[in-house]
Design an enzyme around this catalytic site. Structure first.
Site, PDB file in Angstrom:
ATOM      1  N   ASP A  20       0.853  -1.179   0.000  1.00  0.00           N
ATOM      2  CA  ASP A  20       0.000   0.000   0.000  1.00  0.00           C
ATOM      3  C   ASP A  20       0.899   1.242   0.000  1.00  0.00           C
ATOM      4  O   ASP A  20       2.083   1.161  -0.329  1.00  0.00           O
ATOM      5  CB  ASP A  20      -0.946  -0.021   1.195  1.00  0.00           C
ATOM      6  CG  ASP A  20      -2.279   0.647   0.880  1.00  0.00           C
ATOM      7  OD1 ASP A  20      -2.258   1.799   0.404  1.00  0.00           O
ATOM      8  OD2 ASP A  20      -3.324   0.014   1.111  1.00  0.00           O
ATOM      9  N   GLU A  80      -8.468   6.683  -9.048  1.00  0.00           N
ATOM     10  CA  GLU A  80      -8.591   7.024 -10.469  1.00  0.00           C
ATOM     11  C   GLU A  80      -8.068   8.438 -10.739  1.00  0.00           C
ATOM     12  O   GLU A  80      -8.794   9.336 -11.189  1.00  0.00           O
ATOM     13  CB  GLU A  80     -10.071   6.888 -10.876  1.00  0.00           C
ATOM     14  CG  GLU A  80     -10.334   6.893 -12.361  1.00  0.00           C
ATOM     15  CD  GLU A  80     -10.024   5.563 -13.029  1.00  0.00           C
ATOM     16  OE1 GLU A  80     -10.426   5.409 -14.183  1.00  0.00           O
ATOM     17  OE2 GLU A  80      -9.386   4.691 -12.413  1.00  0.00           O
ATOM     18  N   SER A 107     -10.904   2.325 -14.229  1.00  0.00           N
ATOM     19  CA  SER A 107     -12.283   2.122 -14.684  1.00  0.00           C
ATOM     20  C   SER A 107     -12.645   2.978 -15.894  1.00  0.00           C
ATOM     21  O   SER A 107     -13.686   2.745 -16.507  1.00  0.00           O
ATOM     22  CB  SER A 107     -13.254   2.421 -13.535  1.00  0.00           C
ATOM     23  OG  SER A 107     -13.045   3.718 -13.029  1.00  0.00           O
ATOM     24  N   HIS A 128      -9.933  -4.742 -15.466  1.00  0.00           N
ATOM     25  CA  HIS A 128     -10.863  -3.907 -14.710  1.00  0.00           C
ATOM     26  C   HIS A 128     -11.893  -4.738 -13.953  1.00  0.00           C
ATOM     27  O   HIS A 128     -12.887  -5.205 -14.515  1.00  0.00           O
ATOM     28  CB  HIS A 128     -11.570  -2.927 -15.660  1.00  0.00           C
ATOM     29  CG  HIS A 128     -12.572  -2.056 -14.970  1.00  0.00           C
ATOM     30  ND1 HIS A 128     -13.727  -1.623 -15.578  1.00  0.00           N
ATOM     31  CD2 HIS A 128     -12.603  -1.547 -13.706  1.00  0.00           C
ATOM     32  CE1 HIS A 128     -14.419  -0.881 -14.728  1.00  0.00           C
ATOM     33  NE2 HIS A 128     -13.761  -0.833 -13.584  1.00  0.00           N
TER      34      HIS A 128
END
Length: 333
Positions: A20, A80, A107, A128
């Site tokens: 992460d 995103e 996406s 995706h």
């Protein structure tokens, strides 16, 4: 998204290295994924043994570089934001093995935009998943201009091992899923802005009519069963009311002009013989009946029981304390 994808891989028996934003966040989220898997299994959402598989196969790493150093496939799943994704993908490209496949869970962003971060573009593609990743079976695969077909095949095989269904789509903004989903949302909001219906009533119409069919059939199959000639006439009515933006698509009129009206005469976008048609009708009726039984068993969702929010007012509008939606002239009914 990353955690759900990782759990799904782990349940399929695939060792997964987690990274992460920093080591502490990785450890925190690793612990959360283990707890979550136990709860999901206890609640019957994961099969027996899934939590043990997640615990055995998820491995938190101290850094992104450590996590990707010796793996076959890297899946980036950061927010995103193009610049953020490009930065992370550059780090992955520099640290991963030369033969590792690199995927992005974007996406909407085209491969050709994000592949700028990758040296060997033949190993890069979009994979995706949808949220929540453990429970949504469909995955969009988007190849770039340089993506090696062998890379796509390898990912398809792994997705099948995970119990996922993949579809290959072209490299355009939004791909298929969000191009359709965003257009539906945009038109739904137009319906509310015009005063045709409230958000709640739009959601009711969608979820209890055509949305009720969508788990079993896509739009082409639904149109075939309804009658493509009927759709052409319907588009005529919509065009009269809303102009050319809702006129009949050429693909539809060409199919109808060729005499293919759907299942009613054996062929539309799909070809069905008489026996197949009987099987389709029987499957459809069973599917819709079972869907209603499931909905009855689950009961109404919390969102169905929520109150109506006060929508933002546009300039010049009078506040609507009763929640009425104005019509196109600004009046309420």
């Amino acid at each position: 998204m990353g955690g759900g994808i990782a759990q799904s891989l782990a349940i399929a028996g695939v060792p997964v290295q987690l990274a992460d934003a920093d080591a502490e966040t990785t450890r925190t989220n690793h612990a959360r994924l283990l707890r979550e898997a136990r709860v999901f299994e206890q609640n019957g959402l994961y099969p027996a043994g899934a939590a043990d598989a997640v615990e055995a196969n998820l491995h938190p790493r101290e850094s992104l570089e450590d996590a990707v150093a010796d793996v076959d496939w890297v899946e980036e799943a950061v927010p995103e934001i193009p610049d953020l994704k490009l930065d992370v993908l550059r780090q992955v490209d520099a640290a991963a093995r030369a033969d590792a496949i690199i995927g992005t869970n974007t996406s909407t962003i085209p491969v050709k935009v994000l592949s700028a971060a990758i040296g060997d573009k033949s190993r890069f593609l979009t994979v995706h998943f949808s949220n929540p990743a453990p429970f949504i079976p469909g995955v969009e695969l988007v190849s770039g201009e340089h993506t090696d077909p062998a890379v796509v095949q390898a990912v398809e095989e792994l997705l099948a091992r995970m119990g996922r269904r993949s579809a290959q789509v072209a490299d355009v903004p939004g791909f298929v899923l969000n191009r359709l989903q965003f257009v539906l949302l945009k038109e739904a909001m137009a319906v509310v802005e015009e005063g045709v219906a409230t958000p709640q009533d739009v959601d009711t119409v969608v979820s209890t009519t055509f949305g009720f069919r969508l788990p079993f059939f896509g739009p082409f199959a639904i149109a075939d069963m309804a009658g493509l000639d009927t759709y052409v006439r319907g588009f005529g009515t919509l065009q009269e009311g809303f102009g050319d933006r809702l006129s009949a698509p050429k693909l539809l009129t060409d199919v109808v002009d060729a005499g293919r009206h759907g299942t009613k005469n054996g062929g539309g976008f799909y070809d069905l013989g008489p026996e197949q048609l009987d099987e389709l009708i029987a499957y459809r009726d069973r599917a819709y009946h079972r869907m209603q039984q499931l909905l009855d068993e689950l009961g109404p969702s919390p969102i169905q029981q929520a109150g109506m929010a006060q929508l933002p007012q546009r300039e010049g509008e009078t506040p609507r304390p009763d929640g009425d939606v104005p019509d196109a002239s600004g009046q309420t009914g």
